[in-house]
Write an enzyme that holds these catalytic residues in place. Structure first.
Site, short mmCIF file in Angstrom:
data_model
loop_
_atom_site.label_atom_id
_atom_site.label_comp_id
_atom_site.label_asym_id
_atom_site.label_seq_id
_atom_site.Cartn_x
_atom_site.Cartn_y
_atom_site.Cartn_z
N HIS A 38 0.83 -1.20 0.00
CA HIS A 38 0.00 0.00 0.00
C HIS A 38 0.87 1.26 0.00
O HIS A 38 0.49 2.29 0.57
CB HIS A 38 -0.91 0.01 1.23
CG HIS A 38 -1.99 -1.02 1.20
ND1 HIS A 38 -2.61 -1.50 2.33
CD2 HIS A 38 -2.55 -1.67 0.16
CE1 HIS A 38 -3.51 -2.41 1.98
NE2 HIS A 38 -3.51 -2.53 0.67
N HIS A 65 -6.81 0.29 3.27
CA HIS A 65 -6.21 -0.03 1.97
C HIS A 65 -6.24 1.24 1.12
O HIS A 65 -7.06 2.12 1.36
CB HIS A 65 -6.98 -1.17 1.31
CG HIS A 65 -7.03 -2.42 2.14
ND1 HIS A 65 -6.64 -3.65 1.67
CD2 HIS A 65 -7.42 -2.63 3.42
CE1 HIS A 65 -6.79 -4.56 2.62
NE2 HIS A 65 -7.28 -3.97 3.70
C1 LIG Z 1 -1.12 -7.29 -4.68
C2 LIG Z 1 -1.80 -6.00 -4.31
C3 LIG Z 1 -3.00 -6.03 -3.62
C4 LIG Z 1 -3.65 -4.87 -3.26
N1 LIG Z 1 -4.86 -4.95 -2.66
C5 LIG Z 1 -5.55 -3.82 -2.40
C6 LIG Z 1 -6.86 -3.90 -1.88
O1 LIG Z 1 -7.43 -5.00 -1.66
N2 LIG Z 1 -7.52 -2.73 -1.64
C7 LIG Z 1 -6.93 -1.52 -1.87
O2 LIG Z 1 -7.56 -0.51 -1.57
N3 LIG Z 1 -5.69 -1.42 -2.36
C8 LIG Z 1 -5.00 -2.54 -2.67
N4 LIG Z 1 -3.75 -2.45 -3.23
C9 LIG Z 1 -3.16 -1.10 -3.46
C10 LIG Z 1 -3.76 -0.31 -4.63
O3 LIG Z 1 -4.10 -1.17 -5.70
C11 LIG Z 1 -2.73 0.75 -5.07
O4 LIG Z 1 -2.50 1.63 -3.97
C12 LIG Z 1 -3.19 1.59 -6.26
O5 LIG Z 1 -3.45 0.79 -7.38
C13 LIG Z 1 -2.14 2.63 -6.62
O6 LIG Z 1 -2.53 3.32 -7.80
P1 LIG Z 1 -1.50 4.11 -8.69
O7 LIG Z 1 -2.26 4.77 -9.77
O8 LIG Z 1 -0.65 4.94 -7.79
O9 LIG Z 1 -0.49 3.02 -9.28
P2 LIG Z 1 -0.76 1.71 -10.16
O10 LIG Z 1 -2.17 1.27 -10.03
O11 LIG Z 1 0.31 0.75 -9.80
O12 LIG Z 1 -0.54 2.17 -11.67
C14 LIG Z 1 0.72 2.49 -12.22
C15 LIG Z 1 0.68 2.16 -13.71
O13 LIG Z 1 1.74 2.78 -14.39
C16 LIG Z 1 2.33 1.85 -15.30
N5 LIG Z 1 3.73 2.28 -15.47
C17 LIG Z 1 4.67 2.30 -14.50
N6 LIG Z 1 5.84 2.75 -15.02
C18 LIG Z 1 5.62 3.02 -16.32
C19 LIG Z 1 6.46 3.50 -17.36
N7 LIG Z 1 7.74 3.79 -17.15
N8 LIG Z 1 5.93 3.65 -18.60
C20 LIG Z 1 4.62 3.35 -18.82
N9 LIG Z 1 3.79 2.90 -17.86
C21 LIG Z 1 4.28 2.72 -16.62
C22 LIG Z 1 2.19 0.53 -14.59
O14 LIG Z 1 2.33 -0.57 -15.46
C23 LIG Z 1 0.80 0.66 -13.99
O15 LIG Z 1 -0.21 0.28 -14.90
C24 LIG Z 1 -3.07 -3.60 -3.58
C25 LIG Z 1 -1.85 -3.56 -4.26
C26 LIG Z 1 -1.22 -4.73 -4.64
C27 LIG Z 1 0.07 -4.66 -5.39
#
Ligand SMILES: Cc1cc2nc3c(=O)[nH]c(=O)nc-3n(C[C@H](O)[C@H](O)[C@H](O)COP(=O)(O)OP(=O)(O)OC[C@H]3O[C@@H](n4cnc5c(N)ncnc54)[C@H](O)[C@@H]3O)c2cc1C
Ligand SMILES: *[C@@H]1O[C@H](CO)[C@@H](O)[C@H](O)[C@H]1NC(C)=O
Ligand SMILES: *[C@@H]1O[C@H](CO)[C@@H](O)[C@H](O)[C@H]1NC(C)=O
Ligand SMILES: *[C@@H]1O[C@H](CO)[C@@H](O)[C@H](O)[C@H]1NC(C)=O
Ligand SMILES: *[C@@H]1O[C@H](CO)[C@@H](O)[C@H](O)[C@H]1NC(C)=O
Ligand SMILES: *[C@@H]1O[C@H](CO)[C@@H](O)[C@H](O)[C@H]1NC(C)=O
Ligand SMILES: *[C@@H]1O[C@H](CO)[C@@H](O)[C@H](O)[C@H]1NC(C)=O
Ligand SMILES: *[C@@H]1O[C@H](CO)[C@@H](O)[C@H](O)[C@H]1NC(C)=O
Ligand SMILES: *[C@@H]1O[C@H](CO)[C@@H](O)[C@H](O)[C@H]1NC(C)=O
Ligand SMILES: *[C@@H]1O[C@H](CO)[C@@H](O)[C@H](O)[C@H]1NC(C)=O
Length: 593
Positions: A528, A572
C-alpha cells in the site's frame, strides 16, 4: 536550487518488442497526432485522469502504458482468481523485490506491482476502504489545501457505487454511498461460519469492553470496530480503473500499450548523453509532443516507478544522481524519499471450522456461465476489524507519540483471510488454521526508492525500512494481544483454539519476547506504498508536488498517483487514490478552462 523549466516535455520511450501482441501500437503510428495531455502510466490514477480529461471532447489525450490490456488477462476479470494475477513473476508483474530488511532479519519480499492497463486496480485484493476522516484532514493540513479534507472529498468519494444486492442488506449503510459512480462497490454476502460467529462474539465482548464495537459501515470516516468488508466488484466482475473509466472514453483518448517511458526531458535536452545497454529486442526512440499542441505531461507510474522516472530524468537529489553519472536537471532531495508502507504479517489460529475449500473446476464453470458462485467474490472472508488503542496502551508507555492521524483512526487492521490446512501445524484441538493478517496502519518508519545504476533499464532499490522505529513493532505486538482478546470470547470456545503462529509455549503462554521474535522474522510490506513524490504546501522546503499536483521547479509537468499522498491512510489505498485522482482531474480541468 530549483531550476524553473518552461515549455513542453518530451519523452524517451522503450519499446519492448517481447510484448508485441495484437494490441501493440507503434509510437510511429502517433506521428503527426498532437496531444493536449500525455498520461504516463495507465494505472489506477492514470486511468481516472485520462478519462476525466477526455470528457472534454476538445482535448486529445494519450495514455502510455508499459503493460498489456487488462482484457488480455482473464484472471483479472474474475474476483476469485485474484491470487492468479497477484503472484510475483507473471507477465503482468514488474517483478520487484524489496532490499534486505535489516530490522526483519534480512528478509526480502516481492513488491508486486501490476504491469497492465488499470495498474494495481486490475489485480489487487479489491478491498474498498476509504480510511478515516482524520487521514484526509491531515493531508489537508500538511499541504495547506483544505480541498483535500474529508468533508470536501466526500462528494468525490461517493463515486463508489454499491450495488443494491438484496443479500447485502445490513452489511453497509446506503446513506454513505453513491448511486451513479463509476466504480462498482458491493458488500459481500457469502455465508461462512466464522462470519456469523464474529457477529455473536462482538455482541458478547461489547458487554465487557469497548475494544471491538460493531461497525455497520467502515467507510463513514471513523473505521473503528468490526464490520463487513466492501469490494470493488459488481455483477461478479472486478471493477477497475480500466473497466470503470478507460473502457468508457471517447475516441479522443488514445491508449498506447506495451510501451515503457524511460525518462522525460525538455525538448532541448541532449538525450544522447545517457547510455543504454545494447539489446537486440530493445530500441529507444524519442517521442515528442508538438510544441504548439501540448499542454501538459502527467506522470502516473505509481509509488515505485514515478520516482524512478523522475530520477532517471535528473529530477531528484543532485548529489546522489551525479554519483551515478546522471546529469542533474532539477535538484530535489525529496524525490523517492519518505516511502511509507504498512508492515503486516500472517498469524494463524488453530480451529475446527470447515476449511474454506471449493472445487475450482466447478466454480470456474459456474462463473463462466453466470458470473456467480465462489469466484464471483474475492476469496478473503467478509469480516474486517479495526482496532484503536487508547493513549494509555502499551505501545505509547515509553512516550512514543500516537502515529495515527487522529481519534477517528484505528492503529491496527485485522484482515481475516481463510481457513486453510497448513501441513505440520495440526494440533490436538483442530487440524485447520484460521489465517489472518495483522496490519500496522500508521508506520513511523520511512524508507526510500533509489536508483542503483544510471541505466533506466535497472529496477530501483525498494527499501521499506520496516520496523526501523520501535513503536512500529510495539503496535503489532499489541495487535496480536488484541487478537488473543478477540478470540477469547466464549463464542469461539468450541471452534477457535488459540494461536499456532506465533505459537504459545507448552504452558499456553506467549511471552512478549516470543511474539517480537515472530514479528521481526515475518513482517512483510502490505503493498500500500505512498509518499515517494509527496505533496507539500506551496513554498515548502520539502516535497515533490504542490497542491496543484505540479512538480516543483517545472511547468507543464504534474504527478497524479499514490506517490503524492504524504501519509498512508487508515486502510487499503485504492479508494483514497481514486479520490485524489478525481480531485487532480478537477484541478487540471479548471486550469485549462
Ligand atoms: C497485490 C496488491 C494487492 C492490493 N490490494 C488492495 C486492496 O485490496 N484494496 C486496496 O484498496 N488497495 C490494494 N492495493 C493497493 C492499490 O491497488 C494501489 O494503492 C493503487 O493501485 C495505486 O494506484 P497508482 O495509480 O498509484 O499506481 P498503479 O495502479 O500501480 O498504476 C501504475 C501504472 O503505471 C504503469 N507504469 C509504470 N511505469 C511506467 C512507465 N515507465 N511507462 C509506462 N507505464 C508505466 C504501470 O504498469 C501501472 O499500470 C493492492 C496492491 C497490490 C500490489
Ligand atoms: C489459478 O491458479 C490455480 C492455482 O495455481 C490453478 O490451479 C488454476 O488453474 C489457475 N486458474 C486460471 C484460470 O489461471
Ligand atoms: C516478470 O517476469 C515474467 C516471467 O518471467 C515476465 O514475463 C515479465 O516480462 C517480467 N516483467 C518485467 C517488467 O520484466
Ligand atoms: C479548492 O477548490 C476550489 C473549487 O474547486 C478552488 O476554487 C480553490 O482554489 C481550491 N483551493 C486550493 C487551495 O486549491
Ligand atoms: C443471495 O444468497 C443466496 C443464498 O446464499 C444465493 O442463492 C443467491 O444467489 C444470492 N443472491 C444474489 C443476488 O447474489
Ligand atoms: C457494474 O456492475 C454491472 C452489473 O451488476 C455491470 O453490468 C457493469 O459492467 C459493472 N461495471 C464495471 C465497471 O465493472
Ligand atoms: C519527509 O516528510 C516530512 C513530513 O512528513 C518532511 O518534513 C521531510 O522533509 C520529508 N523528507 C524528505 C527528504 O522529503
Ligand atoms: C488461503 O490462504 C492461503 C494464504 O494466503 C492460500 O495459500 C490458500 O490458497 C488460500 N485458500 C483458499 C481456498 O483461498
Ligand atoms: C470438481 O468439479 C468437476 C466438475 O463439476 C467434477 O468433474 C469433479 O469430479 C469435481 N472434483 C471433486 C474433487 O469433487
Ligand atoms: C512451563 O511449564 C514447565 C513444565 O511444567 C515448567 O518447567 C516451566 O517453568 C514453565 N515455564 C513458564 C515460563 O512458566
Amino acid at each position: 536550487m530549483l531550476l524553473a523549466r518552461r515549455g513542453i516535455y518530451s519523452l524517451l520511450l522503450l519499446l519492448q518488442v517481447a510484448f508485441c501482441a495484437v494490441q501493440f501500437q507503434s509510437p510511429d503510428d502517433l506521428q503527426g497526432v498532437e496531444y493536449d495531455f500525455i498520461v504516463v502510466g495507465g494505472g489506477l490514477a492514470g486511468g481516472v485522469v485520462a478519462t476525466r480529461l477526455g470528457e472534454n471532447q476538445g482535448f486529445k489525450v494519450l495514455v502510455i502504458e508499459a503493460g498489456p490490456s487488462n482484457d488480455d488477462i482473464f484472471a483479472s476479470q474474475v474476483p476469485g482468481l485474484e491470487p492468479n494475477v497477484t503472484m510475483t513473476g507473471t507477465r503482468v508483474d514488474w517483478n520487484y523485490t524489496t532490499t534486505p530488511q535489516i530490522h526483519v532479519n534480512g528478509r526480502v519480499d516481492p513488491y508486486t506491482r501490476a504491469l497492465m492497463l488499470g495498474g494495481c486496480s486490475s489485480h489487487n485484493g479489491m478491498v474498498y476502504t476509504r480510511g478515516s476522516r482524520d487521514d484526509y484532514d491531515r493531508w489537508a493540513s500538511v499541504t495547506g489545501d483544505d480541498n483535500l479534507s474529508w468533508d470536501k472529498n466526500v462528494p468525490i468519494v461517493l463515486q463508489g457505487q454499491p450495488l443494491p444486492n438484496p443479500n447485502a442488506t445490513g452489511h453497509y449503510d446506503p446513506s454513505l454511498h453513491g448511486t451513479h459512480g463509476n466504480v462498482n462497490v458491493s458488500a459481500p454476502y457469502h455465508v461462512h461460519p466464522p462470519n456469523d460467529l464474529m457477529v455473536e462474539a462482538i455482541k458478547e465482548l461489547s458487554q465487557s469492553s469497548d475494544e471491538f464495537p460493531a461497525l455497520l459501515d467502515m467507510n463513514g470516516g471513523r473505521p473503528i470496530g468490526m464490520g463487513w468488508d466492501q469490494d470493488t466488484v459488481g455483477g461478479g466482475l472486478r471493477s477497475s480503473s480500466a473497466t470503470a473509466y478507460l473502457a468508457h472514453t471517447g475516441d479522443n483518448v488514445h491508449i498506447l500499450l506495451n510501451t515503457r517511458v524511460m525518462r522525460i526531458m525538455p525538448p532541448t535536452d541532449d538525450h544522447t548523453s545517457n547510455e543504454h545497454p545494447d539489446g537486440t529486442d530493445i530500441r529507444s526512440i524519442e517521442f515528442a509532443t508538438s510544441p504548439t499542441g501540448g499542454k501538459e505531461l502527467i506522470i502516473s507510474g505509481g509509488v515505485i516507478n514515478t520516482p524512478q522516472i523522475l530520477l532517471n530524468s535528473g529530477i531528484g537529489p543532485k548529489g546522489e544522481l551525479e554519483a551515478l553519472g546522471i546529469k542533474s536537471l532539477i535538484d530535489n532531495p525529496s524525490v523517492g524519499k519518505n516511502f511509507s508502507d504498512q508492515p503486516t504479517l500472517f498469524i494463524g489460529l488453530s480451529t475446527n471450522l470447515p476449511v474454506d475449500g471449493f472445487n475450482m473446476t466447478a466454480a470456474l464453470a459456474e462463473w463462466l456461465g453466470s458470473h456467480t458462485g465462489r469466484l464471483a467474490d474475492p476469496l478473503h472472508m467478509a469480516s474486517l476489524g479495526w482496532v484503536r488503542f487508547p493513549t494509555t496502551a502499551n505501545p505509547f508507555k515509553d512516550g512514543s507519540p500516537d502515529p495515527a492521524a487522529g481519534p477517528n483512526s484505528p492503529h491496527i487492521e485485522l484482515y481475516f483471510k481463510n481457513v486453510t490446512l497448513i501441513p505440520g501445524q495440526e494440533t490436538e484441538m483442530g487440524d485447520a488454521t484460521l489465517l489472518m493478517n495483522i496490519v500496522n496502519l500508521h508506520p513511523v518508519s520511512r524508507g526510500s526508492i533509489t536508483l542503483t545504476t544510471s541505466s533506466p533499464f535497472d529496477a530501483p532499490a525498494i527499501d521499506t525500512n520496516a520496523l526501523a522505529v520501535p513503536v512500529d513493532t510495539a503496535i503489532i505486538l499489541e495487535g496480536i494481544r488484541s487478537v488473543q482478546r478477540l478470540f477469547s470470547a466464549q463464542t469461539f470456545s468450541s471452534s477457535v483454539f488459540g494461536l499456532v503462529a506465533p505459537k504459545a509455549d507448552v504452558n499456553g503462554t506467549l511471552s512478549d519476547e516470543a511474539v517480537i521474535d515472530y514479528i521481526t522474522h515475518n513482517v512483510m510490506p502490505d503493498l500500500h506504498g505512498v509518499a515517494t513524490c509527496s505533496m507539500a504546501h506551496h513554498g515548502a522546503d520539502w516535497g515533490v508536488v504542490n497542491p496543484e499536483f505540479k512538480v516543483r521547479g517545472t511547468t507543464g509537468l504534474r504527478i497524479v498517483d499514490a506517490s503524492v499522498l504524504p501519509f498512508i491512510p487508515s486502510g487499503h489505498t485504492q479508494a483514497p487514490v481514486y479520490a485524489i485522482a478525481e480531485r487532480a482531474s478537477e484541478v487540471i480541468k479548471l486550469s485549462w478552462k
